[in-house]
Design a protein around this motif. Sequence first.
Motif, PDB file in Angstrom:
ATOM      1  N   ARG A 107       0.620  22.537  32.962  1.00 20.11           N
ATOM      2  CA  ARG A 107       1.318  22.325  31.596  1.00 20.11           C
ATOM      3  C   ARG A 107       2.406  23.467  31.143  1.00 20.11           C
ATOM      4  N   PHE A 108       3.477  23.200  30.941  1.00 19.75           N
ATOM      5  CA  PHE A 108       4.480  24.114  30.668  1.00 19.75           C
ATOM      6  C   PHE A 108       4.447  24.458  29.134  1.00 19.75           C
ATOM      7  N   THR A 109       5.125  25.557  28.814  1.00 19.21           N
ATOM      8  CA  THR A 109       5.182  26.015  27.342  1.00 19.21           C
ATOM      9  C   THR A 109       6.192  25.294  26.762  1.00 19.21           C
ATOM     10  N   SER A 110       6.178  25.213  25.341  1.00 17.30           N
ATOM     11  CA  SER A 110       7.079  24.695  24.646  1.00 17.30           C
ATOM     12  C   SER A 110       8.707  25.402  24.814  1.00 17.30           C
ATOM     13  N   GLU A 111       8.453  26.659  24.924  1.00 18.81           N
ATOM     14  CA  GLU A 111       9.703  27.770  25.174  1.00 18.81           C
ATOM     15  C   GLU A 111      10.645  27.097  26.430  1.00 18.81           C
ATOM     16  N   VAL A 112       9.829  26.573  27.186  1.00 25.13           N
ATOM     17  CA  VAL A 112      10.567  26.482  28.702  1.00 25.13           C
ATOM     18  C   VAL A 112      10.948  25.068  28.979  1.00 25.13           C
ATOM     19  N   SER A 132       1.281  33.966  35.533  1.00 31.12           N
ATOM     20  CA  SER A 132       1.705  35.172  34.743  1.00 31.12           C
ATOM     21  C   SER A 132       3.115  35.335  34.600  1.00 31.12           C
ATOM     22  N   ARG A 133       4.005  34.442  35.357  1.00 28.88           N
ATOM     23  CA  ARG A 133       5.348  34.421  35.638  1.00 28.88           C
ATOM     24  C   ARG A 133       6.004  34.094  34.211  1.00 28.88           C
ATOM     25  N   VAL A 134       7.297  34.847  34.190  1.00 34.98           N
ATOM     26  CA  VAL A 134       8.060  34.575  32.903  1.00 34.98           C
ATOM     27  C   VAL A 134       9.540  33.898  33.371  1.00 34.98           C
ATOM     28  N   ALA A 135      10.388  33.398  32.297  1.00 32.41           N
ATOM     29  CA  ALA A 135      11.330  32.915  32.772  1.00 32.41           C
ATOM     30  C   ALA A 135      12.570  33.698  31.817  1.00 32.41           C
ATOM     31  N   VAL A 179      13.091  36.623  27.292  1.00 32.24           N
ATOM     32  CA  VAL A 179      11.938  36.504  28.319  1.00 32.24           C
ATOM     33  C   VAL A 179      10.853  35.753  27.635  1.00 32.24           C
ATOM     34  N   VAL A 180      10.538  34.734  28.401  1.00 27.37           N
ATOM     35  CA  VAL A 180       9.248  33.888  27.695  1.00 27.37           C
ATOM     36  C   VAL A 180       8.419  33.416  28.947  1.00 27.37           C
ATOM     37  N   PRO A 181       6.848  33.277  28.532  1.00 28.41           N
ATOM     38  CA  PRO A 181       6.219  32.719  29.573  1.00 28.41           C
ATOM     39  C   PRO A 181       6.294  31.296  30.092  1.00 28.41           C
ATOM     40  N   ILE A 182       6.270  31.178  31.039  1.00 29.17           N
ATOM     41  CA  ILE A 182       6.570  29.565  31.872  1.00 29.17           C
ATOM     42  C   ILE A 182       5.376  28.692  31.710  1.00 29.17           C
ATOM     43  N   ILE A 183       4.329  28.979  31.919  1.00 30.22           N
ATOM     44  CA  ILE A 183       2.988  28.171  32.008  1.00 30.22           C
ATOM     45  C   ILE A 183       1.957  28.237  30.892  1.00 30.22           C
ATOM     46  N   ARG A 184       1.770  27.123  30.190  1.00 29.62           N
ATOM     47  CA  ARG A 184       0.765  27.128  29.360  1.00 29.62           C
ATOM     48  C   ARG A 184      -0.582  26.972  29.869  1.00 29.62           C
ATOM     49  N   GLU A 185      -1.008  26.313  30.789  1.00 25.17           N
ATOM     50  CA  GLU A 185      -2.042  26.046  31.548  1.00 25.17           C
ATOM     51  C   GLU A 185      -1.751  25.769  32.830  1.00 25.17           C
ATOM     52  N   LEU A 186      -2.883  26.363  33.913  1.00 26.22           N
ATOM     53  CA  LEU A 186      -2.559  25.882  35.399  1.00 26.22           C
ATOM     54  C   LEU A 186      -4.074  25.539  35.938  1.00 26.22           C
ATOM     55  N   ARG A 187      -4.406  24.289  36.370  1.00 26.04           N
ATOM     56  CA  ARG A 187      -5.509  24.104  36.713  1.00 26.04           C
ATOM     57  C   ARG A 187      -5.664  23.690  38.227  1.00 26.04           C
ATOM     58  N   TRP A 188      -6.681  24.318  38.825  1.00 32.70           N
ATOM     59  CA  TRP A 188      -6.737  24.155  40.234  1.00 32.70           C
ATOM     60  C   TRP A 188      -8.366  24.030  40.424  1.00 32.70           C
ATOM     61  N   GLU A 189      -8.898  22.782  40.591  1.00 32.53           N
ATOM     62  CA  GLU A 189     -10.224  22.556  40.654  1.00 32.53           C
ATOM     63  C   GLU A 189     -10.892  22.994  41.928  1.00 32.53           C
ATOM     64  N   THR A 209       5.584  17.107  26.948  1.00 35.94           N
ATOM     65  CA  THR A 209       5.112  18.245  25.997  1.00 35.94           C
ATOM     66  C   THR A 209       4.297  19.177  26.450  1.00 35.94           C
ATOM     67  N   GLU A 210       3.704  19.948  25.609  1.00 34.46           N
ATOM     68  CA  GLU A 210       3.048  21.032  26.010  1.00 34.46           C
ATOM     69  C   GLU A 210       1.638  20.550  26.494  1.00 34.46           C
ATOM     70  N   GLN A 211       1.262  19.217  25.996  1.00 36.15           N
ATOM     71  CA  GLN A 211       0.116  18.530  26.274  1.00 36.15           C
ATOM     72  C   GLN A 211       0.201  17.660  27.669  1.00 36.15           C
ATOM     73  N   THR A 212       1.416  17.581  28.416  1.00 34.46           N
ATOM     74  CA  THR A 212       1.306  17.053  29.516  1.00 34.46           C
ATOM     75  C   THR A 212       1.116  17.532  30.425  1.00 34.46           C
ATOM     76  N   TYR A 213       0.060  17.003  31.616  1.00 37.11           N
ATOM     77  CA  TYR A 213      -0.166  17.695  32.782  1.00 37.11           C
ATOM     78  C   TYR A 213       0.741  17.030  34.031  1.00 37.11           C
TER      79      TYR A 213
END
Length: 392
Positions: free
Chosen positions: A148-153, A104-107, A128-138, A67-71
Amino acid sequence: MTDTNNFSEDQDHIPYCIGNIRHNGVVSTSNRLIRPIELSANEYKALLYAMAVANLSEKNNQDKGITEQTYIYLYKDDLADLLGLSKRNSINVAIDRIYKELSSRVAHFIIEEPNQDAKKKTKKVHSVVPIIRELRWEDDLKNAIQIRFTSEVLPYFTQLAGGNFTTYQLKHLFALDSVASMSLYTYFIKNEFKFTNQETYEVALTLENLKALIDINETKYDRWVDFRRYVLDKIVAEINENTDLHLEYETIKKGRPIVGVNFKLHHRAFEKPTIEIRATEREKIYLDVPFEDNATVKDLGAKFDMNVRSWYIFNDDLNYPHFKKWFKQLGCLTDSQANVVINDSLFQMDFASVGMSLSDFKKSMKHKLKTDSEFVLSLRERLNDIFGKDVV
């Protein structure tokens, strides 16, 4: 990094996915997904790898879904391996770029929706929809990108058991260096079901559709000779050399103008090998070919590697015995490779001797690169930087 202990066991989704499948895995995507838009090759490969990790995690956890909550964790070492990067600095630079640009990429999708027109039950809608819900890089650890991917993708690469999808071998996709080659290759594989059990088949594309497929502006390379030389021939050569498909093509004309391309495809999965050799043992053999012998080795089947400026064959080539006169000394460079190295300005600065003329330095160093395998081995990392690949 996210504390995985915070996820309760009774959640109905997979909280995180960790994959270590590298080149040996597969990725499955819906046939309605055309392609991500304006991605670099590294971004595209990182996305495909994340999708493959999600595919594998869902297969192993059939009672839960993504889901969108999955990392989804993509570890730096795995990314470096699939992108063909070896030096730590180049790995960090590549991943930083992926992180900054991918967010910032879209599909681009084609969706079928109910149509109010009674004559047509459905209509095709481009979305055309966003691909990424969240991107983390510590900053501190920098050991994994977390996506985390968007629910649309998500539906286009998860929960595909009953849908219309295609499975691709990662090793073939990751072997391609251009998004254009990857786009054309996936298009052919996606449509392969129409030619089940056929060793050879044909696929025709209008010039307009072909350019759209590989993301080339319709007005760019408007002369066929330029499009063929600078785009199409390079794509065909890359697919032929690195994947399980072999392509040939002929033009489709309407009067004198060229309006399309008819591709003839041969799938190597149908081939019966005449030499038994594991894929992991197949390697390039670079040849030391004088200029006057170029036509001869080409006729025998040798290919030219533009990156390292040298002719080569594979060690399972049927004409292997006929090339022995051009084999270079083991562990050394060919004449053309040595020329590239001695003309590298940084190499000259590091190895030139005080008081020695540049011409004498080049002559002496060229001889050493062609004859001294221990010296060449000591330069292996530097040579990889110059050529962008392993040449010894």
